[in-house]
Design an enzyme around this catalytic site. Sequence first.
Site, short mmCIF file in Angstrom:
data_model
loop_
_atom_site.label_atom_id
_atom_site.label_comp_id
_atom_site.label_asym_id
_atom_site.label_seq_id
_atom_site.Cartn_x
_atom_site.Cartn_y
_atom_site.Cartn_z
N TYR A 132 38.54 36.17 101.83
CA TYR A 132 38.92 36.30 102.95
C TYR A 132 40.26 37.01 103.24
CZ TYR A 132 38.03 36.37 107.97
OH TYR A 132 38.09 36.55 109.43
N GLY B 235 43.57 35.63 115.72
CA GLY B 235 43.96 33.91 115.31
C GLY B 235 42.37 33.48 115.24
N1 CAA Z 1 46.01 22.70 102.37
C1 CAA Z 1 46.05 21.92 101.08
N2 CAA Z 1 45.06 21.09 100.79
C2 CAA Z 1 43.86 21.20 101.56
C3 CAA Z 1 43.90 22.07 102.61
C4 CAA Z 1 44.85 22.65 103.01
N3 CAA Z 1 44.87 23.59 104.22
N4 CAA Z 1 42.66 21.89 103.29
C5 CAA Z 1 41.97 20.96 102.35
N5 CAA Z 1 42.77 20.67 101.39
C6 CAA Z 1 42.50 19.67 100.16
C7 CAA Z 1 41.96 18.33 100.75
O1 CAA Z 1 42.99 17.75 101.31
C8 CAA Z 1 41.32 17.86 99.39
O2 CAA Z 1 42.06 17.29 98.78
P1 CAA Z 1 41.84 16.00 97.61
O3 CAA Z 1 40.39 16.52 96.86
O4 CAA Z 1 42.98 15.89 97.02
O5 CAA Z 1 41.19 15.06 98.71
C9 CAA Z 1 40.40 19.21 99.18
O6 CAA Z 1 41.23 20.19 99.46
C10 CAA Z 1 39.12 19.06 99.53
O7 CAA Z 1 38.78 20.20 98.85
P2 CAA Z 1 37.13 20.52 98.98
O8 CAA Z 1 37.02 21.98 98.12
O9 CAA Z 1 36.35 19.18 98.14
O10 CAA Z 1 36.78 20.50 100.49
P3 CAA Z 1 35.48 21.23 101.06
O11 CAA Z 1 34.71 21.64 100.07
O12 CAA Z 1 35.26 20.05 101.94
O13 CAA Z 1 36.21 22.29 102.08
C11 CAA Z 1 37.01 24.38 102.69
C12 CAA Z 1 36.83 23.23 101.39
C13 CAA Z 1 35.50 24.78 102.91
C14 CAA Z 1 37.83 25.92 101.98
C15 CAA Z 1 37.73 23.67 103.80
O14 CAA Z 1 38.78 23.32 103.27
C16 CAA Z 1 37.83 24.73 104.86
O15 CAA Z 1 36.85 24.89 105.70
N6 CAA Z 1 39.11 25.18 105.12
C17 CAA Z 1 39.57 26.00 106.25
C18 CAA Z 1 39.15 27.57 105.82
C19 CAA Z 1 39.32 28.26 107.16
O16 CAA Z 1 40.24 28.14 107.89
N7 CAA Z 1 38.33 29.23 107.33
C20 CAA Z 1 38.46 30.09 108.68
C21 CAA Z 1 37.01 30.49 109.00
S1 CAA Z 1 37.11 31.30 110.46
C22 CAA Z 1 37.92 32.79 110.17
O17 CAA Z 1 38.03 33.02 108.95
C23 CAA Z 1 38.26 33.73 111.18
C24 CAA Z 1 39.49 34.06 111.11
O18 CAA Z 1 39.87 35.29 110.83
C25 CAA Z 1 40.90 33.14 111.57
#
Ligand code: CAA
Length: 246
Positions: free
Chosen positions: A153, A184
């Site tokens: 993305y 945002g």
């Molecule tokens: N920075 C660093 N580490 C991070 C992190 C971050 N921002 N977010 C998660 N992690 C780490 C966690 O601490 C965890 O670490 P450990 O395994 O060491 O405990 C690990 O990543 C978790 O990883 P998983 O892959 O197992 O996590 P998940 O499958 O539960 O989720 C994800 C992964 C779906 C990408 C989730 O992190 C997420 O939703 N992130 C946000 C993505 C986001 O902002 N999307 C926006 C959607 S809306 C949009 O896009 C509109 C727009 O234009 C703004």
Amino acid sequence: MKKLALITGSKGGIGSAISSKLVADGFRVIATYYTGNYECALEWFTEKGFTEEEVRLFELDVTNAPECAERLSQLLEDEGTIDVVVNNAGITKDVQFKKMSLEAWRDVIDTNLNSLFNVTQPLFASMCEKGGGRIVNISSVNGLKGQFGQTNYSAAKAGMIGFSKALAAEGARSGVTVNVVAPGYTGTPMVEQMKPEVLDSIKAQIPMKRLATPEEIAESVSFLASDAAAYITGETLSVNGGLYMH
Ligand code: CAA
């Protein structure tokens, strides 16, 4: 004669607000909906209380280049001209890069970035020949700053910005402006589908401590589509509550 604005992904969270705003601004909106989704599109049209003079529903798969070329050329023949194009259709398939499938990569690049070629290319020459037009591309704060879990993305949304600057250079002498709105986190189904704890941690990072409303994003599109913005081109307008300042 009303000016015509084509909006892709028009019944989505932000697209719907843009459609309403441009109708209120006096445009006739060509509202694209994804192939086969006519019932949903009609429901949206009816719920919003639009009339056929205000909004024309238009089936379009923005990822299908030949279909876009054919259907948009036909649209130009039917309508004569398109004054404003808003490339808004977008999807997310969030997952860490190390687990990302080729499909999740391709789908997001196709819908969010390749769609700019597919939709804009059949319409751009006629805007230049007519001597004016507005193209507004909906990117994202995450195309500017990058976001964990969004390599696909963020790449697409950053690509939209480069595309817009390059096309702005090509359209300038004909009075065709090309700009970007970079929302945002906005209160839409796309954001609401995020895990609540992840969304809460993002909200905590937003200086304004809240999501944008879709209407706040639509206001910026309306401005860039208006006569007031005639001398603005190649620009990116961030609407992100201070989440990323560049
Ligand atoms: N920075 C660093 N580490 C991070 C992190 C971050 N921002 N977010 C998660 N992690 C780490 C966690 O601490 C965890 O670490 P450990 O395994 O060491 O405990 C690990 O990543 C978790 O990883 P998983 O892959 O197992 O996590 P998940 O499958 O539960 O989720 C994800 C992964 C779906 C990408 C989730 O992190 C997420 O939703 N992130 C946000 C993505 C986001 O902002 N999307 C926006 C959607 S809306 C949009 O896009 C509109 C727009 O234009 C703004």
